[in-house]
Scaffold this motif. Structure first.
Motif, PDB file in Angstrom:
ATOM      1  N   ASN A  12       0.831  -1.203   0.000  1.00 21.94           N
ATOM      2  CA  ASN A  12       0.000   0.000   0.000  1.00 21.94           C
ATOM      3  C   ASN A  12       0.866   1.254   0.000  1.00 21.94           C
ATOM      4  OD1 ASN A  12      -2.361   1.525   0.095  1.00 21.94           O
ATOM      5  ND2 ASN A  12      -2.419   1.507   2.313  1.00 21.94           N
ATOM      6  N   ARG A  16       0.436   5.953  -5.101  1.00 19.43           N
ATOM      7  CA  ARG A  16       0.495   7.412  -5.068  1.00 19.43           C
ATOM      8  C   ARG A  16      -0.755   7.960  -5.701  1.00 19.43           C
ATOM      9  NH1 ARG A  16       3.583   6.473  -1.613  1.00 19.43           N
ATOM     10  NH2 ARG A  16       5.802   6.732  -1.694  1.00 19.43           N
ATOM     11  N   PRO A  17      -1.585   8.683  -5.032  1.00 24.22           N
ATOM     12  CA  PRO A  17      -1.483   8.928  -3.603  1.00 24.22           C
ATOM     13  C   PRO A  17      -1.853   7.670  -2.809  1.00 24.22           C
ATOM     14  CG  PRO A  17      -3.515   9.856  -4.423  1.00 24.22           C
ATOM     15  CD  PRO A  17      -2.763   9.320  -5.618  1.00 24.22           C
ATOM     16  N   LYS A  18      -1.317   7.574  -1.631  1.00 24.17           N
ATOM     17  CA  LYS A  18      -1.566   6.421  -0.781  1.00 24.17           C
ATOM     18  C   LYS A  18      -3.055   6.341  -0.442  1.00 24.17           C
ATOM     19  CE  LYS A  18      -0.408   4.272   3.570  1.00 24.17           C
ATOM     20  NZ  LYS A  18       0.171   4.450   4.886  1.00 24.17           N
ATOM     21  N   ARG A  19      -3.611   5.182  -0.596  1.00 22.44           N
ATOM     22  CA  ARG A  19      -5.024   4.950  -0.285  1.00 22.44           C
ATOM     23  C   ARG A  19      -5.145   4.465   1.160  1.00 22.44           C
ATOM     24  NH1 ARG A  19      -6.470   7.473  -4.759  1.00 22.44           N
ATOM     25  NH2 ARG A  19      -6.034   6.347  -6.629  1.00 22.44           N
ATOM     26  N   LEU A  25     -11.068   3.257  -2.640  1.00 24.48           N
ATOM     27  CA  LEU A  25     -10.019   4.100  -3.223  1.00 24.48           C
ATOM     28  C   LEU A  25      -9.981   5.506  -2.613  1.00 24.48           C
ATOM     29  CD1 LEU A  25     -10.333   3.021  -6.951  1.00 24.48           C
ATOM     30  CD2 LEU A  25      -8.794   2.109  -5.199  1.00 24.48           C
ATOM     31  N   THR A  27      -8.294   8.363  -0.352  1.00 28.47           N
ATOM     32  CA  THR A  27      -6.975   8.771   0.118  1.00 28.47           C
ATOM     33  C   THR A  27      -7.089   9.514   1.447  1.00 28.47           C
ATOM     34  OG1 THR A  27      -7.035  10.940  -0.938  1.00 28.47           O
ATOM     35  CG2 THR A  27      -6.178   9.092  -2.267  1.00 28.47           C
ATOM     36  N   GLU A  28      -5.950   9.699   2.103  1.00 29.53           N
ATOM     37  CA  GLU A  28      -5.933  10.494   3.331  1.00 29.53           C
ATOM     38  C   GLU A  28      -6.369  11.923   3.034  1.00 29.53           C
ATOM     39  OE1 GLU A  28      -3.012  11.785   7.030  1.00 29.53           O
ATOM     40  OE2 GLU A  28      -2.426  10.123   5.737  1.00 29.53           O
ATOM     41  N   ASP A  30      -8.528  12.860   0.836  1.00 28.92           N
ATOM     42  CA  ASP A  30      -9.988  12.837   0.732  1.00 28.92           C
ATOM     43  C   ASP A  30     -10.624  12.927   2.118  1.00 28.92           C
ATOM     44  OD1 ASP A  30      -9.897  12.467  -2.084  1.00 28.92           O
ATOM     45  OD2 ASP A  30      -9.875  10.272  -1.843  1.00 28.92           O
TER      46      ASP A  30
END
Length: 79
Positions: A12, A16-19, A25, A27-28, A30
């Protein structure tokens, strides 16, 4: 995580970007955006981002991000 006789490796971490939530799906970034837009509970995070609505494995990490960001926002309001 994968272990090949050496130290464990987190696949993980390569995304990019890390989920944070692989099922949806999310991301941080989000999650942070949803919190800054008013989400204050796990239920609101789930409604806004769908994070933690699949397998649920990410729930603890989502919760930790929620708490961190709420504390950060709280400190900003006091200052």
């Amino acid at each position: 995580m994968i272990s090949s006789g050496m130290e464990p490796f987190d696949l993980n971490s390569l995304m990019r970007p890390k989920r944070v939530c692989l099922c949806r799906l999310v991301t941080e970034a989000d999650l942070v955006r949803a919190i800054h837009d008013g989400a204050e509970t796990m239920e609101e995070i789930r409604e806004k981002t769908r994070a933690s609505t699949g397998c649920g494995t990410c729930a603890k990490q989502v919760y930790n991000i929620l708490q961190r960001e709420l504390q950060s926002l709280s400190r900003r309001k006091i200052s």
